[in-house]
Design a protein around this motif. Structure first.
Motif, PDB file in Angstrom:
ATOM      1  N   HIS A 106      12.914  15.270  -4.350  1.00 48.35           N
ATOM      2  CA  HIS A 106      12.713  13.907  -4.849  1.00 48.35           C
ATOM      3  C   HIS A 106      13.699  12.918  -4.232  1.00 48.35           C
ATOM      4  O   HIS A 106      13.387  11.726  -4.119  1.00 48.35           O
ATOM      5  N   CYS A 107      14.876  13.420  -3.883  1.00 45.33           N
ATOM      6  CA  CYS A 107      15.878  12.522  -3.273  1.00 45.33           C
ATOM      7  C   CYS A 107      16.304  12.995  -1.901  1.00 45.33           C
ATOM      8  O   CYS A 107      17.298  12.504  -1.354  1.00 45.33           O
ATOM      9  N   SER A 108      15.555  13.990  -1.362  1.00 45.38           N
ATOM     10  CA  SER A 108      15.872  14.553  -0.042  1.00 45.38           C
ATOM     11  C   SER A 108      17.287  15.121   0.012  1.00 45.38           C
ATOM     12  O   SER A 108      17.943  15.073   1.055  1.00 45.38           O
ATOM     13  N   GLY A 109      17.749  15.619  -1.118  1.00 43.09           N
ATOM     14  CA  GLY A 109      19.051  16.261  -1.154  1.00 43.09           C
ATOM     15  C   GLY A 109      20.224  15.313  -1.216  1.00 43.09           C
ATOM     16  O   GLY A 109      21.384  15.750  -1.175  1.00 43.09           O
ATOM     17  N   ARG A 110      19.968  14.021  -1.377  1.00 40.85           N
ATOM     18  CA  ARG A 110      21.081  13.051  -1.372  1.00 40.85           C
ATOM     19  C   ARG A 110      21.701  12.870  -2.746  1.00 40.85           C
ATOM     20  O   ARG A 110      22.823  12.388  -2.870  1.00 40.85           O
ATOM     21  N   GLY A 111      20.975  13.166  -3.760  1.00 38.17           N
ATOM     22  CA  GLY A 111      21.497  12.982  -5.115  1.00 38.17           C
ATOM     23  C   GLY A 111      21.238  11.608  -5.686  1.00 38.17           C
ATOM     24  O   GLY A 111      21.549  11.363  -6.857  1.00 38.17           O
ATOM     25  N   TYR A 112      20.704  10.710  -4.916  1.00 36.04           N
ATOM     26  CA  TYR A 112      20.404   9.367  -5.392  1.00 36.04           C
ATOM     27  C   TYR A 112      19.112   8.898  -4.741  1.00 36.04           C
ATOM     28  O   TYR A 112      18.656   9.459  -3.732  1.00 36.04           O
ATOM     29  N   VAL A 113      18.516   7.871  -5.332  1.00 33.36           N
ATOM     30  CA  VAL A 113      17.260   7.327  -4.807  1.00 33.36           C
ATOM     31  C   VAL A 113      17.415   5.840  -4.561  1.00 33.36           C
ATOM     32  O   VAL A 113      18.212   5.171  -5.228  1.00 33.36           O
ATOM     33  N   THR A 114      16.675   5.346  -3.609  1.00 36.43           N
ATOM     34  CA  THR A 114      16.700   3.910  -3.280  1.00 36.43           C
ATOM     35  C   THR A 114      15.355   3.238  -3.527  1.00 36.43           C
ATOM     36  O   THR A 114      15.227   2.036  -3.383  1.00 36.43           O
ATOM     37  N   THR A 115      14.337   4.057  -3.897  1.00 38.17           N
ATOM     38  CA  THR A 115      13.007   3.501  -4.181  1.00 38.17           C
ATOM     39  C   THR A 115      12.473   4.102  -5.475  1.00 38.17           C
ATOM     40  O   THR A 115      12.985   5.119  -5.966  1.00 38.17           O
ATOM     41  N   GLN A 116      11.468   3.469  -6.001  1.00 35.42           N
ATOM     42  CA  GLN A 116      10.774   3.972  -7.179  1.00 35.42           C
ATOM     43  C   GLN A 116       9.304   3.595  -7.080  1.00 35.42           C
ATOM     44  O   GLN A 116       8.906   2.818  -6.195  1.00 35.42           O
ATOM     45  N   ALA A 117       8.498   4.157  -7.973  1.00 39.52           N
ATOM     46  CA  ALA A 117       7.071   3.819  -7.969  1.00 39.52           C
ATOM     47  C   ALA A 117       6.887   2.325  -8.180  1.00 39.52           C
ATOM     48  O   ALA A 117       7.557   1.703  -8.996  1.00 39.52           O
ATOM     49  N   CYS A 118       5.964   1.755  -7.416  1.00 37.90           N
ATOM     50  CA  CYS A 118       5.704   0.320  -7.494  1.00 37.90           C
ATOM     51  C   CYS A 118       5.230  -0.042  -8.900  1.00 37.90           C
ATOM     52  O   CYS A 118       4.288   0.560  -9.428  1.00 37.90           O
ATOM     53  N   GLY A 119       5.881  -1.024  -9.503  1.00 36.24           N
ATOM     54  CA  GLY A 119       5.507  -1.439 -10.846  1.00 36.24           C
ATOM     55  C   GLY A 119       4.191  -2.172 -10.895  1.00 36.24           C
ATOM     56  O   GLY A 119       3.520  -2.199 -11.935  1.00 36.24           O
ATOM     57  N   ALA A 120       3.777  -2.781  -9.772  1.00 37.61           N
ATOM     58  CA  ALA A 120       2.540  -3.555  -9.765  1.00 37.61           C
ATOM     59  C   ALA A 120       1.295  -2.668  -9.735  1.00 37.61           C
ATOM     60  O   ALA A 120       0.254  -3.027 -10.295  1.00 37.61           O
ATOM     61  N   CYS A 121       1.384  -1.517  -9.076  1.00 39.36           N
ATOM     62  CA  CYS A 121       0.219  -0.646  -8.935  1.00 39.36           C
ATOM     63  C   CYS A 121       0.434   0.731  -9.532  1.00 39.36           C
ATOM     64  O   CYS A 121      -0.442   1.597  -9.434  1.00 39.36           O
ATOM     65  N   GLY A 122       1.625   0.970 -10.140  1.00 37.30           N
ATOM     66  CA  GLY A 122       1.897   2.269 -10.748  1.00 37.30           C
ATOM     67  C   GLY A 122       2.083   3.380  -9.746  1.00 37.30           C
ATOM     68  O   GLY A 122       1.960   4.551 -10.092  1.00 37.30           O
ATOM     69  N   GLY A 123       2.352   3.027  -8.499  1.00 36.50           N
ATOM     70  CA  GLY A 123       2.579   4.040  -7.469  1.00 36.50           C
ATOM     71  C   GLY A 123       1.328   4.439  -6.712  1.00 36.50           C
ATOM     72  O   GLY A 123       1.390   5.279  -5.817  1.00 36.50           O
ATOM     73  N   SER A 124       0.168   3.855  -7.033  1.00 30.69           N
ATOM     74  CA  SER A 124      -1.070   4.248  -6.348  1.00 30.69           C
ATOM     75  C   SER A 124      -1.232   3.557  -5.002  1.00 30.69           C
ATOM     76  O   SER A 124      -1.986   4.029  -4.149  1.00 30.69           O
ATOM     77  N   GLY A 129       0.776  -1.232   0.000  1.00 25.67           N
ATOM     78  CA  GLY A 129       0.000   0.000   0.000  1.00 25.67           C
ATOM     79  C   GLY A 129       0.804   1.277   0.000  1.00 25.67           C
ATOM     80  O   GLY A 129       0.239   2.367  -0.049  1.00 25.67           O
ATOM     81  N   SER A 130       2.139   1.175   0.033  1.00 28.52           N
ATOM     82  CA  SER A 130       2.970   2.387   0.078  1.00 28.52           C
ATOM     83  C   SER A 130       3.106   3.052  -1.291  1.00 28.52           C
ATOM     84  O   SER A 130       3.390   4.250  -1.388  1.00 28.52           O
ATOM     85  N   GLY A 131       2.941   2.295  -2.349  1.00 26.18           N
ATOM     86  CA  GLY A 131       3.134   2.838  -3.684  1.00 26.18           C
ATOM     87  C   GLY A 131       4.587   2.891  -4.123  1.00 26.18           C
ATOM     88  O   GLY A 131       4.875   3.340  -5.231  1.00 26.18           O
ATOM     89  N   ARG A 132       5.497   2.438  -3.275  1.00 26.19           N
ATOM     90  CA  ARG A 132       6.929   2.479  -3.591  1.00 26.19           C
ATOM     91  C   ARG A 132       7.524   1.087  -3.448  1.00 26.19           C
ATOM     92  O   ARG A 132       7.059   0.263  -2.663  1.00 26.19           O
ATOM     93  N   GLU A 133       8.543   0.820  -4.244  1.00 22.03           N
ATOM     94  CA  GLU A 133       9.285  -0.422  -4.113  1.00 22.03           C
ATOM     95  C   GLU A 133      10.774  -0.106  -3.996  1.00 22.03           C
ATOM     96  O   GLU A 133      11.264   0.878  -4.568  1.00 22.03           O
ATOM     97  N   THR A 134      11.506  -0.929  -3.224  1.00 24.26           N
ATOM     98  CA  THR A 134      12.933  -0.698  -2.972  1.00 24.26           C
ATOM     99  C   THR A 134      13.757  -1.223  -4.133  1.00 24.26           C
ATOM    100  O   THR A 134      13.546  -2.326  -4.626  1.00 24.26           O
ATOM    101  N   LEU A 135      14.710  -0.386  -4.573  1.00 18.47           N
ATOM    102  CA  LEU A 135      15.593  -0.771  -5.680  1.00 18.47           C
ATOM    103  C   LEU A 135      16.711  -1.673  -5.167  1.00 18.47           C
ATOM    104  O   LEU A 135      17.174  -1.534  -4.014  1.00 18.47           O
ATOM    105  N   ARG A 136      17.151  -2.583  -5.974  1.00 22.08           N
ATOM    106  CA  ARG A 136      18.270  -3.448  -5.594  1.00 22.08           C
ATOM    107  C   ARG A 136      19.577  -2.659  -5.547  1.00 22.08           C
ATOM    108  O   ARG A 136      20.480  -2.969  -4.774  1.00 22.08           O
ATOM    109  N   HIS A 137      19.679  -1.637  -6.396  1.00 20.21           N
ATOM    110  CA  HIS A 137      20.865  -0.780  -6.412  1.00 20.21           C
ATOM    111  C   HIS A 137      20.396   0.671  -6.455  1.00 20.21           C
ATOM    112  O   HIS A 137      19.389   0.988  -7.097  1.00 20.21           O
ATOM    113  N   THR A 138      21.134   1.536  -5.780  1.00 21.82           N
ATOM    114  CA  THR A 138      20.786   2.953  -5.804  1.00 21.82           C
ATOM    115  C   THR A 138      20.979   3.526  -7.203  1.00 21.82           C
ATOM    116  O   THR A 138      21.778   3.025  -7.995  1.00 21.82           O
ATOM    117  N   ARG A 139      20.207   4.589  -7.484  1.00 26.33           N
ATOM    118  CA  ARG A 139      20.303   5.237  -8.786  1.00 26.33           C
ATOM    119  C   ARG A 139      20.411   6.744  -8.593  1.00 26.33           C
ATOM    120  O   ARG A 139      19.918   7.302  -7.607  1.00 26.33           O
TER     121      ARG A 139
END
Length: 358
Positions: free
Chosen positions: A166-184, A134-144
């Motif tokens: 979008h990255c909280s000032g870190r310059g990289y992300v560890t999650t993305q929109a869930c592919g199963a629900c499109g982020g909803s 239900g979060s709408g996000r999925e964890t990436l295996r590698h940071t991007r």
């Protein structure tokens, strides 16, 4: 707000009155039917008011003793009313947490509405996405690298550089929109339900399918689903017109058939039917067949069928038909006083009298 006032009830309302008031308001305020942004919250208030009042009526506190003004017969009568309302045919178990009722529109053809039967209804549910919980996000295996700030962690705005949200000032992300629900965070699986349509369903009728509505709250594992309420819309038909339960139609017919009478086929929603035309004039007439309209429901009588016959004269007469019509016209002229009285009167007036002498 006082539960009685919220449901439009007077103090001391019975369980039957409480249920009736809640159903009426739920049809108006349920989020599935009302696009108002405040409908969700208002429906929750209605549901809470209903549960409060119905629980107080059906499960009064055990430590409340009858007052001196209450006689034993009055107490027994009140208990009997509660039992009667609880088993009023609604198949409702008020002691078990129940999900909200769901409301869907269903367009029916004349044939299905008149004859009844089973139709398939597709219902789209709303469920929490299991992949992202239900979060709408999925964890990436590698940071991007963040695609918005290109890894800098900063975005340029009117006031200069600000941290990338979008990255909280870190310059990289560890999650993305869930592919199963499109982020909803939600999935919308479809259910196909077989709904039995009673013969004689009319526009505006409602059909209730028990336990096919919304599921019970997540914190109520022993709860039961609500009901599915299907609101019938009768599709227009090119041939039939419905007036109450009476069915009307217009049927073109040969003017000769209207003259001589006989059997003629008439289409009905349930199939073809032979009706008898009595000999008469070659003018439009209406035939009424009692009980051949829409079936009655709940003790109501069946409607009638009204057939308006419209005479049609032959046209594009060919060489094969012309001699027959000539022969028929000759016979009619010979007996015109009987077969064509209007013609006979006219001819006697204007053709049968010699012209005046000069």
């Amino acid at each position: 707000m006082d539960p009685h006032a919220l449901l439009g009830l007077q103090a001391g309302a019975t369980a039957h009155e409480i249920k009736k008031a809640f159903r009426r308001l739920a049809m108006r305020w349920h989020p599935d039917r009302n696009p108002d942004p405040h409908a969700v919250e208002h429906f929750k208030q209605l549901r809470a008011a209903y549960e409060t009042l119905i629980d107080a009526v059906l499960h009064p506190l055990q430590d409340e003793a009858p007052t001196a003004a209450e006689t034993p017969s009055e107490t027994a009568e009140g208990a009997n009313d509660a039992r009667t309302d609880e088993s009023d045919g609604s198949d409702e178990r008020t002691d078990v947490p129940t999900g909200a009722d769901r409301y869907e529109d269903l367009e029916l053809s004349f044939e299905d509405a008149c004859c009844g039967g089973t139709v398939e209804v597709t219902v789209e549910d709303v469920e929490t996405c299991e992949a992202c919980e239900g979060s709408g996000r999925e964890t990436l295996r590698h940071t991007r690298l963040c695609t918005h700030c290109h890894g800098s962690g900063r975005l340029r705005g009117k006031r200069g550089l600000t941290p990338c949200t979008h990255c909280s000032g870190r310059g990289y992300v560890t999650t993305q929109a869930c592919g199963a629900c499109g982020g909803s965070g939600q999935r919308h699986p479809a259910r196909r339900l077989a709904v039995r349509i009673p013969a004689g369903a009319l526009d505006g009728d409602e059909i209730r399918i028990a336990r096919a509505g919304h599921p019970p709250p997540d914190d109520e594992p022993n709860g039961i689903p609500g009901d599915l309420v299907v609101h019938v819309h009768l599709a227009e038909h090119a041939l039939y017109r419905l007036e109450g339960r009476n069915l009307r139609m217009t049927r073109p017919v040969s003017a000769l058939r209207l003259l001589i009478g006989g059997e003629i086929a008439v289409p009905l929603p349930g199939g073809e039917r032979q009706v008898t035309l009595q000999p008469g004039t070659a003018e439009a007439r209406t035939l009424r067949i009692a009980g051949a309209g829409f079936p009655g429901r709940m003790g109501r009588p069946d409607g009638d069928l009204f057939i308006e016959f419209v005479p049609v004269m032959p046209r594009d007469i060919d060489d094969e038909l012309r001699p027959l019509l000539e022969q028929l016209d000759t016979l009619l002229v010979r007996g015109h006083s009987r077969y064509l009285p209007d013609v006979a009167v006219w001819e006697d007036r204007w053709l049968g009298t010699p012209p005046p002498e000069a």
